[in-house]
Design a protein around this motif. Structure first.
Motif, PDB file in Angstrom:
ATOM      1  N   ARG A  96       0.827  -1.204   0.000  1.00  0.00           N
ATOM      2  CA  ARG A  96       0.000   0.000   0.000  1.00  0.00           C
ATOM      3  C   ARG A  96       0.863   1.258   0.000  1.00  0.00           C
ATOM      4  N   ALA A  97       1.921   1.267   0.801  1.00  0.00           N
ATOM      5  CA  ALA A  97       2.794   2.443   0.868  1.00  0.00           C
ATOM      6  C   ALA A  97       3.459   2.716  -0.478  1.00  0.00           C
ATOM      7  N   GLU A  99       2.423   1.743  -3.471  1.00  0.00           N
ATOM      8  CA  GLU A  99       1.413   2.127  -4.473  1.00  0.00           C
ATOM      9  C   GLU A  99       0.971   3.566  -4.270  1.00  0.00           C
ATOM     10  N   TYR A 100       0.851   4.005  -3.021  1.00  0.00           N
ATOM     11  CA  TYR A 100       0.513   5.410  -2.760  1.00  0.00           C
ATOM     12  C   TYR A 100       1.601   6.341  -3.284  1.00  0.00           C
ATOM     13  N   ALA A 101       2.842   5.868  -3.306  1.00  0.00           N
ATOM     14  CA  ALA A 101       3.955   6.677  -3.825  1.00  0.00           C
ATOM     15  C   ALA A 101       4.044   6.627  -5.350  1.00  0.00           C
ATOM     16  N   ARG A 186      -2.134   4.070   7.513  1.00  0.00           N
ATOM     17  CA  ARG A 186      -1.008   4.604   6.757  1.00  0.00           C
ATOM     18  C   ARG A 186      -0.160   5.506   7.644  1.00  0.00           C
ATOM     19  N   ARG A 187       1.164   5.441   7.442  1.00  0.00           N
ATOM     20  CA  ARG A 187       2.153   6.285   8.094  1.00  0.00           C
ATOM     21  C   ARG A 187       2.153   6.128   9.625  1.00  0.00           C
ATOM     22  N   ASP A 234       6.342   3.867   5.420  1.00  0.00           N
ATOM     23  CA  ASP A 234       5.795   4.425   4.176  1.00  0.00           C
ATOM     24  C   ASP A 234       6.853   5.254   3.451  1.00  0.00           C
TER      25      ASP A 234
END
Length: 344
Positions: A96-97, A99-101, A186-187, A234
């Motif tokens: 997830r981290a 892909e968010y980037a 997240r984070r 993340d």
């Protein structure tokens, strides 16, 4: 990876110690169905000879494991087990981290060199995340890291624990002590083990030992490690594939994840390259192995000046401590100028 086999009908690697539910049922269904010569499951252990790689599935008291055929000349067996919920959540968090980037992510990616990456992040630097909860020997960690590296993947090992394992600074690694009973937001997972390096003069108390191996404080300037706090897992998932965090060797051969500017600092203060390559640990790393980061931000590196002796770029922090700010440390030593010191 010691528990990896090749499932030849689909030509893909499987880690028998951490199978998802679908693959677990697939391997379990092979019990009593594999005959010698079919070559359905092949051991990927490096020491196995090609003719001895065949495996079959055995069962006892409801537990399954893979073993070699009798008389195969290679003795090892692997317990067949599902991956834990915690392991799955850690894969989900890293994926997830990344892909968010903005990176493409592949889970359970075989490298073709006998390793399977838990999370493969495709970026400027292809990065493979290796998740580890149970104990593993340092030689096994280093061997897996080298095989993945030779396949074009930088392995970053992740440990979900407060303890620091023996292999922590033998390979690129980071850890976090957050709980994994459920997928964290997240984070929320703090990254532990990242490093910053700043120039420091070797005075009594400044270092626990001289980075250059001298027996007493030498008065020279050396890169000094400091913990790099304030980042999350993340951030690591976003910055390593973008080459904004890089692996490097310190003067003792330990491996750190640090900002790319640290590579310039090591070149300036030590006259040695610090770029990480698994096959170079513990050896003299000569200038022939120097490579500059290929990220576009470094196409025009922020060099403060160029050495008038050899033309090498001089890191801006080094100018603050050199007796002649227009000479690199190598040329200073050749001309027998005084040791670096902060100028008023």
């Amino acid at each position: 990876m010691a528990t990896v086999v090749l499932y030849t009908p689909e030509n893909r690697g499987l880690d028998l110690a951490r199978l998802n539910q679908t693959d677990y049922e697939l391997i379990r269904s092979l019990h009593r169905r594999i005959k010698r010569g079919q070559r359905i499951l092949l051991c990927q252990k490096a020491s196995a000879k090609p003719e001895d790689r065949e495996m079959l599935v055995k069962e006892r008291n409801g537990r399954y494991w893979a073993a070699h055929f009798p008389g195969g000349g290679h003795d090892c067996s692997y317990v067949i087990a599902r991956e834990s919920d915690e392991h799955r959540r850690q894969k989900d968090y890293w994926a997830r981290a990344a892909e968010y980037a903005g990176f493409e992510v592949t889970r359970e990616l075989p490298t073709g060199r006998g390793t399977i990456l838990d999370v493969a992040i495709h970026g400027l630097r292809d990065t493979g995340i290796e998740l580890r909860h149970s104990a593993i020997a340092t030689p096994a960690v280093k061997a897996r890291t080298t095989r993945s590296f030779n396949a074009g993947w930088l392995s970053v090992w992740f440990l979900d624990s407060d303890r620091q394992p023996d292999w922590m600074h033998h390979v690129p690694a980071v850890r976090s002590n957050i709980g994994w009973e459920q997928l964290p937001p997240r984070r929320s997972a703090t990254a532990i083990g990242l490093s910053r390096f700043l120039p420091a003069k070797y005075r009594p108390g400044a270092f626990d030992r001289c980075p250059e191996g001298r027996g007493r404080p030498c008065g020279e300037w050396h890169p000094q490690r400091q913990p790099w706090g304030g980042l999350t897992i993340d951030d690591v998932a976003a910055m390593v594939p973008a080459r904004r965090i890089v692996p490097l060797y310190d003067l003792h051969g330990d491996v750190h994840l640090a900002a790319p500017e640290a590579l310039d600092l090591f070149r300036e203060l030590t006259d040695r390259p610090a770029e990480y390559r698994p096959d170079l640990r513990g050896k003299t790393r000569s200038a022939t192995h120097r490579t500059r980061c290929r990220h576009p931000v470094h196409d025009n590196p922020p060099v403060a000046a160029y050495c008038t002796g050899c033309g090498q770029g001089i890191f801006h922090l080094a100018q603050l401590v050199r007796p002649d700010p227009n000479l690199c440390d190598g040329c200073r030593k050749k001309r027998r100028l005084p040791a670096p010191a902060l100028r008023p």
